[in-house]
Design a protein around this motif. Structure first.
Motif, short mmCIF file in Angstrom:
data_model
loop_
_atom_site.label_atom_id
_atom_site.label_comp_id
_atom_site.label_asym_id
_atom_site.label_seq_id
_atom_site.Cartn_x
_atom_site.Cartn_y
_atom_site.Cartn_z
N SER A 91 7.74 25.71 -11.99
CA SER A 91 8.44 26.98 -11.93
C SER A 91 8.90 28.51 -12.09
N PHE A 117 14.45 28.74 -0.59
CA PHE A 117 15.44 28.85 -1.41
C PHE A 117 15.76 27.15 -1.42
N HIS A 120 16.17 23.33 -2.89
CA HIS A 120 17.38 24.03 -4.22
C HIS A 120 18.97 23.81 -3.93
N TYR A 169 9.66 18.18 -8.17
CA TYR A 169 10.33 18.98 -8.77
C TYR A 169 10.29 20.20 -9.01
N LYS A 172 10.90 21.86 -5.83
CA LYS A 172 12.71 21.78 -5.19
C LYS A 172 13.02 23.38 -6.35
N ASN A 173 12.56 23.39 -7.87
CA ASN A 173 12.68 24.49 -8.67
C ASN A 173 11.95 26.22 -8.09
N PHE A 176 14.18 28.18 -6.19
CA PHE A 176 15.38 29.39 -6.79
C PHE A 176 14.64 30.34 -7.80
N THR A 226 15.35 26.10 -16.87
CA THR A 226 14.96 25.16 -16.23
C THR A 226 14.47 24.57 -17.85
#
Length: 298
Positions: A91, A117, A120, A169, A172-173, A176, A226
């Motif tokens: 990330s 974004f 997220h 993940y 998804k992250n 952000f 995180t």
């Protein structure tokens, strides 16, 4: 006769009571919804309770002894640490790279930032459902990207399930982390970079010697959030793998759910919860102590 002015002591007392009246509701909410669950969880970890009996049976530290000597717990802890480490490192690296890309004066960058974004803010169940279709070995997108080779059955293969969750993940992250880094990049003083350019510093040297150190507070923030968020990851795992196949994706958070709501062993679930709480507390404290020596706020 003129009224006596209010003395300093009386004024301080009134300010104190006003402060207490304003703070008390917040403290009450925190105590009821944060501290009390932790204390009650610590109590349950010292008991043996199936959630059906009238009252828990006190067993002392027996739950901790059985848990800490259980090979299954050691494997679960290792999977959790590996899972967290891969997502945290990925990330930060991907987020920083995307931030530099988003900071370039390119056409349509606003739309690209929004698209990056968007994952997220999606629910974990929605993200998991999307990626189950993508990973499907029969008709998923991954089959098209295999270029004729037979794709793995990601979520049903113990060797591929955890890497698949890491990919989900990260998708998804990373957006952000990218936007947080982008905000930091746009707040950096341009004079330092311009001076380095005049001195003939390369792009890599300007990044390593100027931008990266100035972004250290943001890196510290993302590192803490995180780590905590990944340790508690649950929703995507629940939908995509259910901790399987076997125990290939059984993290500490999933193990807590499994013990508490499938095996109905409240004492063991509470023990795992306290262990996770202690681990996160120690990791966060160490990170804070190390980073406060290396992070310099402007």
């Amino acid at each position: 006769m003129p009224e006596n002015p209010v003395g300093p002591r009386s004024r301080r007392r009134r300010e104190y009571w006003l402060f207490a009246a304003l703070v008390a509701p917040n403290l009450l909410v925190i105590a009821v919804f944060a501290y009390w669950p932790i204390l009650y969880n610590a109590f349950l970890s010292l008991t043996d309770w199936n959630m059906i009996a009238a009252r828990p049976a006190f067993v002392g530290l027996a739950n901790y002894g059985r848990t800490l000597t259980d090979p299954a717990f050691h494997r679960t802890l290792w999977i959790t640490v590996l899972f967290t480490g891969l997502i945290v490192a990925g990330s930060l690296v991907i987020g920083l790279a995307l931030a530099f890309l988003f900071n370039l004066p390119l056409r349509g960058r606003g739309a690209v930032r929004t698209i990056a974004f968007a994952p997220h803010v999606l629910s974990g169940a929605a993200v998991a459902t999307i990626w189950l279709f993508i990973f499907d070995p029969g008709y998923g997108l991954m089959r098209a990207l295999a270029f004729g080779a037979e794709p793995p059955d990601w979520m049903n293969n113990s060797d591929w399930a955890l890497p698949g969750l890491v990919i989900v993940y990260l998708w998804k992250n990373a957006g952000f982390a990218a936007l947080i880094y982008l905000a930091g990049l746009q707040g950096l003083p341009k004079e330092l970079d311009e001076a380095a350019v005049m001195d003939g510093a390369s792009i890599w040297r300007r990044f390593r010697a100027i931008k990266l150190p100035l972004l250290a507070p943001i890196t510290f923030f993302l590192l803490i959030t995180t780590v905590i968020g990944t340790f508690q990851a649950f929703d995507v795992i629940a939908v995509m793998t259910g901790g399987g196949p076997g125990d290939a994706t059984t993290t500490l958070s999933w193990s807590i759910y499994n013990e508490g709501f499938q095996a109905f062993n409240a004492g063991r679930a509470a023990t795992l919860s306290i262990i996770m709480f202690v681990i996160l507390l120690v990791v966060t404290t160490v990170q804070a102590r190390v980073m406060e020596r290396r992070v310099h706020y402007r």
